[in-house]
Design a protein around this motif. Structure first.
Motif, PDB file in Angstrom:
ATOM      1  N   GLY A   1       1.800   5.278  16.412  1.00 15.43           N
ATOM      2  CA  GLY A   1       3.009   4.943  15.675  1.00 15.43           C
ATOM      3  C   GLY A   1       2.629   4.402  14.311  1.00 15.43           C
ATOM      4  O   GLY A   1       1.528   3.859  14.126  1.00 15.43           O
ATOM      5  N   ARG A   2       3.520   4.534  13.349  1.00 16.48           N
ATOM      6  CA  ARG A   2       3.222   4.120  11.979  1.00 16.48           C
ATOM      7  C   ARG A   2       2.789   2.659  11.895  1.00 16.48           C
ATOM      8  O   ARG A   2       1.761   2.344  11.293  1.00 16.48           O
ATOM      9  N   GLN A   3       3.563   1.759  12.462  1.00 15.47           N
ATOM     10  CA  GLN A   3       3.250   0.337  12.339  1.00 15.47           C
ATOM     11  C   GLN A   3       1.932  -0.014  13.012  1.00 15.47           C
ATOM     12  O   GLN A   3       1.120  -0.753  12.464  1.00 15.47           O
ATOM     13  N   GLU A   4       1.693   0.538  14.194  1.00 15.29           N
ATOM     14  CA  GLU A   4       0.435   0.290  14.893  1.00 15.29           C
ATOM     15  C   GLU A   4      -0.747   0.797  14.064  1.00 15.29           C
ATOM     16  O   GLU A   4      -1.780   0.119  13.946  1.00 15.29           O
TER      17      GLU A   4
ATOM     18  N   GLU B   1      -0.878   1.243  10.762  1.00 15.52           N
ATOM     19  CA  GLU B   1      -1.044   0.405   9.575  1.00 15.52           C
ATOM     20  C   GLU B   1      -1.713  -0.920   9.927  1.00 15.52           C
ATOM     21  O   GLU B   1      -2.630  -1.359   9.227  1.00 15.52           O
ATOM     22  N   ASP B   2      -1.266  -1.555  10.987  1.00 16.53           N
ATOM     23  CA  ASP B   2      -1.849  -2.834  11.410  1.00 16.53           C
ATOM     24  C   ASP B   2      -3.324  -2.674  11.770  1.00 16.53           C
ATOM     25  O   ASP B   2      -4.166  -3.481  11.379  1.00 16.53           O
ATOM     26  N   ARG B   3      -3.640  -1.628  12.508  1.00 15.97           N
ATOM     27  CA  ARG B   3      -5.023  -1.382  12.924  1.00 15.97           C
ATOM     28  C   ARG B   3      -5.911  -1.100  11.709  1.00 15.97           C
ATOM     29  O   ARG B   3      -7.037  -1.596  11.619  1.00 15.97           O
ATOM     30  N   ALA B   4      -5.406  -0.317  10.770  1.00 10.47           N
ATOM     31  CA  ALA B   4      -6.198   0.016   9.577  1.00 10.47           C
ATOM     32  C   ALA B   4      -6.523  -1.241   8.769  1.00 10.47           C
ATOM     33  O   ALA B   4      -7.666  -1.432   8.349  1.00 10.47           O
ATOM     34  N   ARG B   5      -5.542  -2.097   8.575  1.00  9.62           N
ATOM     35  CA  ARG B   5      -5.787  -3.332   7.820  1.00  9.62           C
ATOM     36  C   ARG B   5      -6.765  -4.242   8.559  1.00  9.62           C
ATOM     37  O   ARG B   5      -7.645  -4.851   7.950  1.00  9.62           O
ATOM     38  N   ALA B   6      -6.634  -4.325   9.872  1.00  8.59           N
ATOM     39  CA  ALA B   6      -7.532  -5.163  10.668  1.00  8.59           C
ATOM     40  C   ALA B   6      -8.973  -4.638  10.625  1.00  8.59           C
ATOM     41  O   ALA B   6      -9.919  -5.413  10.764  1.00  8.59           O
ATOM     42  N   ARG B   7      -9.129  -3.340  10.419  1.00  6.17           N
ATOM     43  CA  ARG B   7     -10.471  -2.735  10.395  1.00  6.17           C
ATOM     44  C   ARG B   7     -11.075  -2.667   8.995  1.00  6.17           C
ATOM     45  O   ARG B   7     -12.135  -2.101   8.812  1.00  6.17           O
ATOM     46  N   GLY B   8     -10.379  -3.216   8.007  1.00  2.37           N
ATOM     47  CA  GLY B   8     -10.975  -3.337   6.684  1.00  2.37           C
ATOM     48  C   GLY B   8     -10.467  -2.429   5.588  1.00  2.37           C
ATOM     49  O   GLY B   8     -10.935  -2.511   4.454  1.00  2.37           O
ATOM     50  N   TRP B   9      -9.525  -1.542   5.875  1.00  8.82           N
ATOM     51  CA  TRP B   9      -8.972  -0.701   4.820  1.00  8.82           C
ATOM     52  C   TRP B   9      -8.185  -1.616   3.879  1.00  8.82           C
ATOM     53  O   TRP B   9      -7.344  -2.396   4.313  1.00  8.82           O
ATOM     54  N   THR B  10      -8.438  -1.516   2.577  1.00 10.44           N
ATOM     55  CA  THR B  10      -7.776  -2.392   1.617  1.00 10.44           C
ATOM     56  C   THR B  10      -6.412  -1.870   1.185  1.00 10.44           C
ATOM     57  O   THR B  10      -5.548  -2.646   0.790  1.00 10.44           O
ATOM     58  N   THR B  11      -6.207  -0.569   1.261  1.00  7.13           N
ATOM     59  CA  THR B  11      -4.927   0.044   0.910  1.00  7.13           C
ATOM     60  C   THR B  11      -4.538   1.022   2.008  1.00  7.13           C
ATOM     61  O   THR B  11      -5.338   1.864   2.398  1.00  7.13           O
ATOM     62  N   VAL B  12      -3.310   0.896   2.486  1.00  8.62           N
ATOM     63  CA  VAL B  12      -2.790   1.786   3.526  1.00  8.62           C
ATOM     64  C   VAL B  12      -1.550   2.468   2.951  1.00  8.62           C
ATOM     65  O   VAL B  12      -0.611   1.793   2.530  1.00  8.62           O
ATOM     66  N   ARG B  13      -1.558   3.799   2.923  1.00  6.01           N
ATOM     67  CA  ARG B  13      -0.430   4.545   2.350  1.00  6.01           C
ATOM     68  C   ARG B  13       0.132   5.489   3.402  1.00  6.01           C
ATOM     69  O   ARG B  13      -0.587   6.318   3.953  1.00  6.01           O
ATOM     70  N   ALA B  14       1.433   5.371   3.673  1.00  4.37           N
ATOM     71  CA  ALA B  14       2.115   6.264   4.614  1.00  4.37           C
ATOM     72  C   ALA B  14       3.108   7.111   3.833  1.00  4.37           C
ATOM     73  O   ALA B  14       3.905   6.581   3.056  1.00  4.37           O
ATOM     74  N   VAL B  15       3.039   8.419   4.038  1.00  4.49           N
ATOM     75  CA  VAL B  15       3.907   9.348   3.315  1.00  4.49           C
ATOM     76  C   VAL B  15       4.513  10.347   4.292  1.00  4.49           C
ATOM     77  O   VAL B  15       3.922  10.648   5.327  1.00  4.49           O
ATOM     78  N   PRO B  16       5.695  10.896   3.955  1.00  2.00           N
ATOM     79  CA  PRO B  16       6.274  11.938   4.802  1.00  2.00           C
ATOM     80  C   PRO B  16       5.570  13.272   4.558  1.00  2.00           C
ATOM     81  O   PRO B  16       4.921  13.453   3.527  1.00  2.00           O
ATOM     82  N   PRO B  17       5.693  14.222   5.491  1.00  2.00           N
ATOM     83  CA  PRO B  17       5.075  15.538   5.308  1.00  2.00           C
ATOM     84  C   PRO B  17       5.570  16.200   4.021  1.00  2.00           C
ATOM     85  O   PRO B  17       6.753  16.140   3.695  1.00  2.00           O
ATOM     86  N   GLY B  18       4.663  16.804   3.291  1.00  2.00           N
ATOM     87  CA  GLY B  18       5.035  17.520   2.075  1.00  2.00           C
ATOM     88  C   GLY B  18       5.298  16.652   0.864  1.00  2.00           C
ATOM     89  O   GLY B  18       5.703  17.160  -0.179  1.00  2.00           O
TER      90      GLY B  18
END
Length: 74
Positions: free
Chosen positions: A25-28, A30-47
């Protein structure tokens, strides 16, 4: 000269695979990525029209119906 920053997965203390987020899921994701050290998380729709410049430490998620269908770094 400043040291070159590491991407998640480039150092021994941060282990991550961008493709491992597919199906979450999107929120899970994003949370996991930030916890693992990604400094920027970007979510976009298809296309979506997005910049293709490479940004160290960024992970991108293509999200449809609240679920990550594709992910990549940079």
């Amino acid at each position: 000269m400043a040291p070159v920053p590491n991407l998640p997965g480039d150092s021994d203390d941060i282990q991550d695979d961008a493709e491992a987020y597919v199906g979450l899921g999107r929120q899970e994701a994003e949370d996991r990525a930030r916890a693992r050290g990604w400094t920027t998380v970007r979510a976009v729709p298809p296309g979506a029209v997005i910049t293709m410049e490479y940004l160290t430490g960024r992970i991108n998620f293509e999200v449809e119906d609240g679920v990550v269908h594709r992910s990549w770094q940079g």
